[in-house]
Design an enzyme around this catalytic site. Sequence first.
Site, PDB file in Angstrom:
ATOM      1  N   ALA A 257       0.712  -0.723  -0.201  1.00 44.68           N
ATOM      2  CA  ALA A 257      -0.192   0.108   0.008  1.00 44.68           C
ATOM      3  C   ALA A 257       1.144   1.292  -0.189  1.00 44.68           C
ATOM      4  CB  ALA A 257      -0.660   0.030   0.694  1.00 44.68           C
ATOM      5  N   ASP A 258       0.397   2.677  -0.532  1.00 46.36           N
ATOM      6  CA  ASP A 258       0.784   3.646  -0.101  1.00 46.36           C
ATOM      7  C   ASP A 258      -0.143   4.336   0.838  1.00 46.36           C
ATOM      8  OD1 ASP A 258       3.397   3.778  -2.970  1.00 46.36           O
ATOM      9  OD2 ASP A 258       2.223   2.237  -3.157  1.00 46.36           O
ATOM     10  N   ARG A 259      -0.886   4.353   0.619  1.00 42.83           N
ATOM     11  CA  ARG A 259      -1.312   5.147   1.944  1.00 42.83           C
ATOM     12  C   ARG A 259      -2.993   3.366   1.953  1.00 42.83           C
ATOM     13  NH1 ARG A 259      -2.216  11.270   2.547  1.00 42.83           N
ATOM     14  NH2 ARG A 259      -0.238  11.194   0.973  1.00 42.83           N
TER      15      ARG A 259
END
Length: 384
Positions: A257-259
Amino acid sequence: MAASALISIKTNDDKIEIVNQLLLPHITEYVEIDIIQDAHDAIKTMKIRGAPAIASLASLTFAQYLSRALRQEPLPDYFSSGGALKAHVQPLLDYLYTARPTAVNLGNATHRLTKKLDDAIAANEDARTIAQSLIEEGKLIAGEDVGRNKAMAKWGGDWLVSRVQPSTGKTLNVLTVCNTGSLATSGYGTALGLITYLHEVGQLDKAYFTQTAPYHQGSRLTALELKTLQIPSVMICDTMVGSLFQHHNIHAVAVGADRIAKNGDTANKIGTYNAAVLAARHKIPFIVVAPISTVDLNIDSGDQIPIEHRPPLEACLVRGAIYPQPSEGKVEQAQVMLTPFGLDGIYNPSFDVTPAELITAIVTEKGVAVKKDGENFFDLTPIV
Protein backbone atom coordinates in the site's frame (compact mmCIF):
# COMPACT_ATOMS: atom_id res chain seq x y z
CA MET A 1 16.55 -17.57 3.02
CA ALA A 2 17.98 -19.48 0.12
CA ALA A 3 19.89 -16.48 -1.19
CA SER A 4 20.76 -12.90 -0.31
CA ALA A 5 18.09 -10.30 -1.00
CA LEU A 6 18.63 -7.33 -3.29
CA ILE A 7 19.46 -3.97 -1.74
CA SER A 8 17.77 -0.73 -2.81
CA ILE A 9 19.88 1.65 -0.68
CA LYS A 10 23.53 1.25 0.30
CA THR A 11 25.19 3.49 2.88
CA ASN A 12 28.83 3.71 3.85
CA ASP A 13 29.77 6.47 6.28
CA ASP A 14 28.80 9.65 4.43
CA LYS A 15 28.02 7.98 1.10
CA ILE A 16 24.52 7.01 -0.10
CA GLU A 17 23.91 4.95 -3.22
CA ILE A 18 20.71 3.58 -4.71
CA VAL A 19 20.24 0.95 -7.38
CA ASN A 20 18.75 2.60 -10.48
CA GLN A 21 15.52 0.66 -10.79
CA LEU A 22 14.83 2.10 -14.24
CA LEU A 23 17.60 -0.14 -15.59
CA LEU A 24 16.67 -3.33 -13.74
CA PRO A 25 16.44 -6.25 -14.24
CA HIS A 26 19.03 -6.34 -17.03
CA ILE A 27 21.54 -3.82 -15.71
CA THR A 28 22.46 -3.28 -12.05
CA GLU A 29 23.84 0.23 -11.67
CA TYR A 30 24.20 2.13 -8.41
CA VAL A 31 23.73 5.90 -8.46
CA GLU A 32 25.25 8.15 -5.81
CA ILE A 33 22.88 10.46 -3.96
CA ASP A 34 25.05 13.42 -3.04
CA ILE A 35 22.61 16.29 -2.42
CA ILE A 36 18.96 16.83 -1.51
CA GLN A 37 18.11 17.50 -5.17
CA ASP A 38 19.53 14.09 -6.15
CA ALA A 39 17.13 12.37 -3.75
CA HIS A 40 14.16 14.39 -5.01
CA ASP A 41 15.00 13.54 -8.62
CA ALA A 42 15.51 9.83 -7.85
CA ILE A 43 12.13 9.63 -6.12
CA LYS A 44 10.23 11.67 -8.71
CA THR A 45 11.70 9.87 -11.75
CA MET A 46 11.23 6.49 -10.02
CA LYS A 47 14.88 5.50 -9.98
CA ILE A 48 13.83 4.38 -6.52
CA ARG A 49 10.27 3.30 -5.78
CA GLY A 50 8.19 1.77 -3.04
CA ALA A 51 6.66 3.89 -0.27
CA PRO A 52 9.00 2.69 2.53
CA ALA A 53 12.14 2.96 0.37
CA ILE A 54 11.51 6.53 -0.72
CA ALA A 55 10.86 7.57 2.89
CA SER A 56 14.15 5.95 3.89
CA LEU A 57 16.07 7.68 1.11
CA ALA A 58 14.62 11.10 1.95
CA SER A 59 15.43 10.67 5.65
CA LEU A 60 18.97 9.43 5.02
CA THR A 61 19.70 12.23 2.56
CA PHE A 62 18.45 14.83 5.02
CA ALA A 63 20.67 13.30 7.71
CA GLN A 64 23.62 13.33 5.30
CA TYR A 65 23.02 17.04 4.57
CA LEU A 66 23.10 17.97 8.26
CA SER A 67 26.12 15.75 8.99
CA ARG A 68 28.11 17.55 6.34
CA ALA A 69 26.94 20.93 7.58
CA LEU A 70 28.13 20.17 11.12
CA ARG A 71 31.62 19.40 9.81
CA GLN A 72 32.00 22.78 8.10
CA GLU A 73 34.39 25.32 9.61
CA PRO A 74 33.13 27.82 10.39
CA LEU A 75 29.61 26.53 10.91
CA PRO A 76 26.99 27.96 8.53
CA ASP A 77 25.05 30.95 9.84
CA TYR A 78 21.85 28.93 10.21
CA PHE A 79 23.37 27.21 13.26
CA SER A 80 23.10 30.48 15.19
CA SER A 81 19.80 29.39 16.75
CA GLY A 82 17.08 26.77 16.60
CA GLY A 83 14.83 29.19 14.76
CA ALA A 84 17.48 29.92 12.15
CA LEU A 85 18.05 26.20 11.67
CA LYS A 86 14.32 25.61 11.14
CA ALA A 87 14.10 28.47 8.64
CA HIS A 88 16.85 26.81 6.63
CA VAL A 89 15.94 23.11 6.77
CA GLN A 90 12.13 23.19 6.78
CA PRO A 91 12.01 24.17 3.06
CA LEU A 92 14.28 21.18 2.34
CA LEU A 93 11.86 18.80 4.06
CA ASP A 94 8.92 20.40 2.26
CA TYR A 95 10.76 20.03 -1.05
CA LEU A 96 11.45 16.33 -0.48
CA TYR A 97 7.77 15.77 0.32
CA THR A 98 6.72 17.08 -3.11
CA ALA A 99 8.55 14.26 -4.93
CA ARG A 100 5.69 11.69 -4.61
CA PRO A 101 2.28 12.89 -3.36
CA THR A 102 0.43 9.59 -2.97
CA ALA A 103 2.88 7.66 -0.77
CA VAL A 104 2.07 8.69 2.80
CA ASN A 105 5.32 7.19 4.17
CA LEU A 106 7.30 10.05 2.65
CA GLY A 107 5.03 12.63 4.27
CA ASN A 108 5.14 10.80 7.58
CA ALA A 109 8.94 10.81 7.51
CA THR A 110 9.23 14.52 6.76
CA HIS A 111 6.52 15.38 9.32
CA ARG A 112 8.27 13.24 11.92
CA LEU A 113 11.51 15.13 11.33
CA THR A 114 9.64 18.45 11.52
CA LYS A 115 8.09 17.45 14.86
CA LYS A 116 11.51 16.45 16.17
CA LEU A 117 12.79 19.86 15.13
CA ASP A 118 9.88 21.77 16.67
CA ASP A 119 10.03 19.83 19.95
CA ALA A 120 13.74 20.50 20.29
CA ILE A 121 13.24 24.22 19.64
CA ALA A 122 10.47 24.31 22.25
CA ALA A 123 12.90 22.71 24.72
CA ASN A 124 15.42 25.52 24.01
CA GLU A 125 18.07 23.15 22.71
CA ASP A 126 20.97 24.70 20.82
CA ALA A 127 21.15 24.34 17.04
CA ARG A 128 24.05 21.86 17.10
CA THR A 129 22.19 19.53 19.45
CA ILE A 130 19.03 19.84 17.38
CA ALA A 131 20.89 18.99 14.19
CA GLN A 132 22.48 15.93 15.79
CA SER A 133 19.10 14.68 17.01
CA LEU A 134 17.66 15.15 13.50
CA ILE A 135 20.54 13.12 12.06
CA GLU A 136 19.84 10.30 14.50
CA GLU A 137 16.10 10.45 13.76
CA GLY A 138 16.69 10.31 10.01
CA LYS A 139 18.83 7.20 10.35
CA LEU A 140 16.31 5.68 12.75
CA ILE A 141 13.47 6.10 10.25
CA ALA A 142 15.42 4.08 7.69
CA GLY A 143 16.68 1.53 10.20
CA GLU A 144 13.24 0.65 11.57
CA ASP A 145 12.01 -0.71 8.25
CA VAL A 146 13.56 -4.19 8.10
CA GLY A 147 12.43 -5.28 11.55
CA ARG A 148 8.84 -4.20 11.08
CA ASN A 149 8.72 -5.81 7.63
CA LYS A 150 9.68 -9.17 9.12
CA ALA A 151 7.11 -8.72 11.88
CA MET A 152 4.24 -7.99 9.51
CA ALA A 153 5.28 -10.80 7.16
CA LYS A 154 5.02 -13.28 10.04
CA TRP A 155 1.70 -11.86 11.24
CA GLY A 156 0.19 -12.07 7.76
CA GLY A 157 1.73 -15.41 6.85
CA ASP A 158 0.62 -17.10 10.05
CA TRP A 159 -2.88 -15.64 9.67
CA LEU A 160 -3.17 -17.04 6.15
CA VAL A 161 -1.90 -20.48 7.15
CA SER A 162 -4.38 -20.53 10.02
CA ARG A 163 -7.21 -19.56 7.68
CA VAL A 164 -6.37 -22.06 4.93
CA GLN A 165 -5.10 -24.83 7.25
CA PRO A 166 -3.13 -26.69 4.56
CA SER A 167 -2.76 -30.40 5.21
CA THR A 168 0.70 -30.54 3.64
CA GLY A 169 3.65 -28.21 3.15
CA LYS A 170 4.39 -26.28 -0.02
CA THR A 171 0.68 -25.87 -0.63
CA LEU A 172 -0.18 -22.18 -0.77
CA ASN A 173 -0.33 -20.14 -3.99
CA VAL A 174 -0.33 -16.36 -3.53
CA LEU A 175 -0.78 -13.61 -6.12
CA THR A 176 0.79 -10.18 -5.65
CA VAL A 177 0.68 -6.88 -7.56
CA CYS A 178 3.71 -4.63 -8.17
CA ASN A 179 6.98 -4.88 -6.27
CA THR A 180 6.90 -4.87 -2.47
CA GLY A 181 10.19 -6.61 -1.71
CA SER A 182 13.61 -5.44 -0.60
CA LEU A 183 13.87 -3.08 -3.58
CA ALA A 184 10.71 -1.26 -2.45
CA THR A 185 11.74 -1.12 1.22
CA SER A 186 14.90 -1.05 3.30
CA GLY A 187 14.84 -4.85 3.32
CA TYR A 188 12.72 -8.04 3.30
CA GLY A 189 9.55 -6.39 2.04
CA THR A 190 5.86 -6.04 2.89
CA ALA A 191 3.53 -8.18 0.74
CA LEU A 192 6.51 -9.86 -0.91
CA GLY A 193 7.90 -10.30 2.59
CA LEU A 194 4.77 -12.31 3.45
CA ILE A 195 5.41 -14.51 0.41
CA THR A 196 9.07 -14.87 1.38
CA TYR A 197 8.06 -15.86 4.91
CA LEU A 198 5.69 -18.56 3.59
CA HIS A 199 8.56 -19.86 1.45
CA GLU A 200 10.94 -19.88 4.41
CA VAL A 201 8.54 -21.88 6.60
CA GLY A 202 7.84 -24.40 3.81
CA GLN A 203 4.21 -23.44 3.12
CA LEU A 204 4.50 -21.77 -0.31
CA ASP A 205 3.96 -23.60 -3.57
CA LYS A 206 4.17 -20.70 -6.04
CA ALA A 207 4.14 -16.92 -6.08
CA TYR A 208 2.14 -15.36 -8.92
CA PHE A 209 2.71 -11.73 -9.86
CA THR A 210 1.05 -9.42 -12.38
CA GLN A 211 2.56 -7.50 -15.25
CA THR A 212 0.56 -4.34 -14.56
CA ALA A 213 1.57 -2.54 -17.76
CA PRO A 214 4.56 -2.50 -20.13
CA TYR A 215 5.98 0.70 -18.69
CA HIS A 216 5.67 -0.14 -14.99
CA GLN A 217 8.77 -1.76 -13.50
CA GLY A 218 6.93 -3.47 -10.65
CA SER A 219 6.53 -6.91 -12.18
CA ARG A 220 10.04 -6.98 -13.59
CA LEU A 221 11.49 -6.09 -10.21
CA THR A 222 9.32 -8.71 -8.53
CA ALA A 223 10.56 -11.29 -11.04
CA LEU A 224 14.15 -10.34 -10.26
CA GLU A 225 13.60 -10.50 -6.49
CA LEU A 226 11.84 -13.87 -6.58
CA LYS A 227 14.55 -15.26 -8.85
CA THR A 228 17.26 -13.98 -6.52
CA LEU A 229 15.52 -15.57 -3.53
CA GLN A 230 14.96 -18.80 -5.49
CA ILE A 231 11.20 -18.71 -4.88
CA PRO A 232 9.09 -20.59 -7.50
CA SER A 233 7.05 -17.97 -9.36
CA VAL A 234 4.83 -17.30 -12.36
CA MET A 235 4.27 -13.95 -14.11
CA ILE A 236 0.88 -13.18 -15.64
CA CYS A 237 -0.53 -10.17 -17.48
CA ASP A 238 -3.00 -8.16 -15.39
CA THR A 239 -5.73 -8.96 -17.92
CA MET A 240 -5.32 -12.67 -17.11
CA VAL A 241 -6.05 -12.50 -13.38
CA GLY A 242 -9.66 -13.60 -13.84
CA SER A 243 -8.59 -16.60 -15.91
CA LEU A 244 -5.96 -17.49 -13.31
CA PHE A 245 -8.60 -17.48 -10.57
CA GLN A 246 -10.92 -19.63 -12.70
CA HIS A 247 -8.38 -22.32 -13.52
CA HIS A 248 -5.85 -22.36 -10.68
CA ASN A 249 -6.14 -22.75 -6.94
CA ILE A 250 -5.05 -19.36 -5.59
CA HIS A 251 -5.25 -19.11 -1.82
CA ALA A 252 -4.74 -15.35 -1.38
CA VAL A 253 -3.85 -12.06 -2.97
CA ALA A 254 -1.26 -10.09 -0.98
CA VAL A 255 -0.49 -6.47 -1.90
CA GLY A 256 1.32 -3.53 -0.40
CA ALA A 257 0.00 0.00 0.00
CA ASP A 258 1.01 3.58 -0.58
CA ARG A 259 -1.70 4.95 1.69
CA ILE A 260 -4.42 3.40 3.84
CA ALA A 261 -7.33 5.57 4.94
CA LYS A 262 -8.93 5.41 8.39
CA ASN A 263 -11.72 3.12 7.11
CA GLY A 264 -9.30 0.74 5.36
CA ASP A 265 -9.64 2.03 1.80
CA THR A 266 -6.20 1.43 0.25
CA ALA A 267 -4.26 3.14 -2.53
CA ASN A 268 -1.73 0.92 -4.30
CA LYS A 269 -0.20 0.44 -7.73
CA ILE A 270 -2.66 0.67 -10.61
CA GLY A 271 -4.25 -2.72 -11.23
CA THR A 272 -4.71 -3.56 -7.55
CA TYR A 273 -8.42 -2.65 -7.61
CA ASN A 274 -8.94 -4.95 -10.61
CA ALA A 275 -7.37 -7.85 -8.71
CA ALA A 276 -9.49 -7.08 -5.62
CA VAL A 277 -12.75 -7.14 -7.58
CA LEU A 278 -11.85 -10.47 -9.16
CA ALA A 279 -10.68 -11.90 -5.84
CA ALA A 280 -14.02 -11.01 -4.25
CA ARG A 281 -15.86 -12.68 -7.13
CA HIS A 282 -13.86 -15.88 -6.53
CA LYS A 283 -13.95 -15.64 -2.71
CA ILE A 284 -10.16 -15.39 -2.46
CA PRO A 285 -8.79 -13.57 0.62
CA PHE A 286 -7.35 -10.16 -0.26
CA ILE A 287 -4.62 -9.05 2.15
CA VAL A 288 -3.00 -5.62 2.42
CA VAL A 289 0.44 -5.67 4.07
CA ALA A 290 1.94 -2.32 5.04
CA PRO A 291 3.72 -0.62 7.94
CA ILE A 292 1.90 1.62 10.41
CA SER A 293 3.51 4.61 8.70
CA THR A 294 1.35 3.89 5.64
CA VAL A 295 -1.90 4.28 7.61
CA ASP A 296 -3.26 7.83 7.37
CA LEU A 297 -5.80 8.33 10.15
CA ASN A 298 -6.24 11.95 9.08
CA ILE A 299 -8.39 10.94 6.12
CA ASP A 300 -11.68 9.12 6.51
CA SER A 301 -11.80 7.30 3.17
CA GLY A 302 -10.02 6.67 -0.10
CA ASP A 303 -11.88 9.56 -1.72
CA GLN A 304 -9.42 11.88 0.03
CA ILE A 305 -6.26 10.14 -1.20
CA PRO A 306 -4.45 12.20 -3.86
CA ILE A 307 -3.73 10.04 -6.91
CA GLU A 308 -0.56 10.77 -8.82
CA HIS A 309 -0.81 10.79 -12.62
CA ARG A 310 2.41 10.06 -14.46
CA PRO A 311 3.42 11.84 -17.68
CA PRO A 312 1.20 10.57 -20.55
CA LEU A 313 4.22 9.57 -22.64
CA GLU A 314 5.19 6.92 -20.08
CA ALA A 315 2.08 4.90 -20.99
CA CYS A 316 3.29 4.72 -24.58
CA LEU A 317 6.84 3.52 -23.94
CA VAL A 318 8.50 0.27 -22.99
CA ARG A 319 12.14 -0.18 -22.04
CA GLY A 320 14.12 -3.40 -21.95
CA ALA A 321 16.94 -5.56 -23.24
CA ILE A 322 17.02 -6.25 -26.95
CA TYR A 323 15.87 -9.79 -27.77
CA PRO A 324 17.21 -12.39 -28.56
CA GLN A 325 19.25 -12.48 -25.38
CA PRO A 326 22.84 -11.43 -25.94
CA SER A 327 25.72 -13.69 -25.10
CA GLU A 328 27.68 -12.96 -21.97
CA GLY A 329 28.96 -9.44 -22.03
CA LYS A 330 27.34 -6.05 -22.52
CA VAL A 331 23.54 -5.96 -22.43
CA GLU A 332 22.02 -3.72 -25.07
CA GLN A 333 18.86 -1.90 -24.02
CA ALA A 334 16.29 0.07 -25.98
CA GLN A 335 13.19 2.17 -25.38
CA VAL A 336 10.44 2.01 -27.95
CA MET A 337 7.04 3.61 -28.46
CA LEU A 338 4.08 1.22 -28.60
CA THR A 339 1.29 3.58 -29.63
CA PRO A 340 0.57 5.87 -32.58
CA PHE A 341 1.67 9.48 -32.29
CA GLY A 342 -0.92 12.20 -31.70
CA LEU A 343 -3.48 10.33 -29.60
CA ASP A 344 -6.42 12.43 -28.41
CA GLY A 345 -5.75 11.60 -24.78
CA ILE A 346 -3.92 9.23 -22.43
CA TYR A 347 -5.19 8.21 -19.00
CA ASN A 348 -2.18 7.32 -16.88
CA PRO A 349 -2.75 7.15 -13.10
CA SER A 350 -0.02 5.45 -11.09
CA PHE A 351 -2.40 4.21 -8.40
CA ASP A 352 -5.97 3.13 -7.81
CA VAL A 353 -7.98 2.81 -4.59
CA THR A 354 -9.38 -0.51 -3.39
CA PRO A 355 -12.44 -0.02 -1.16
CA ALA A 356 -12.28 -1.58 2.30
CA GLU A 357 -15.28 -3.78 1.51
CA LEU A 358 -13.11 -5.74 -0.95
CA ILE A 359 -10.24 -6.23 1.53
CA THR A 360 -10.21 -9.27 3.81
CA ALA A 361 -7.38 -8.30 6.15
CA ILE A 362 -4.96 -5.44 6.75
CA VAL A 363 -1.61 -6.35 8.30
CA THR A 364 0.90 -4.07 10.01
CA GLU A 365 3.85 -4.83 12.26
CA LYS A 366 1.42 -4.81 15.23
CA GLY A 367 -0.96 -7.48 13.94
CA VAL A 368 -3.87 -8.32 11.66
CA ALA A 369 -7.15 -6.40 11.38
CA VAL A 370 -10.32 -7.89 9.91
CA LYS A 371 -13.77 -6.35 9.54
CA LYS A 372 -16.55 -7.12 11.98
CA ASP A 373 -19.37 -9.24 10.60
CA GLY A 374 -21.68 -7.21 8.41
CA GLU A 375 -19.40 -4.17 8.25
CA ASN A 376 -17.65 -2.79 5.17
CA PHE A 377 -14.95 -0.85 7.00
CA PHE A 378 -12.04 -1.59 9.32
CA ASP A 379 -11.26 -0.54 12.85
CA LEU A 380 -7.51 -0.11 12.53
CA THR A 381 -7.01 1.05 16.13
CA PRO A 382 -5.50 -2.26 17.37
CA ILE A 383 -2.81 -2.36 14.66
CA VAL A 384 -1.63 1.27 14.49
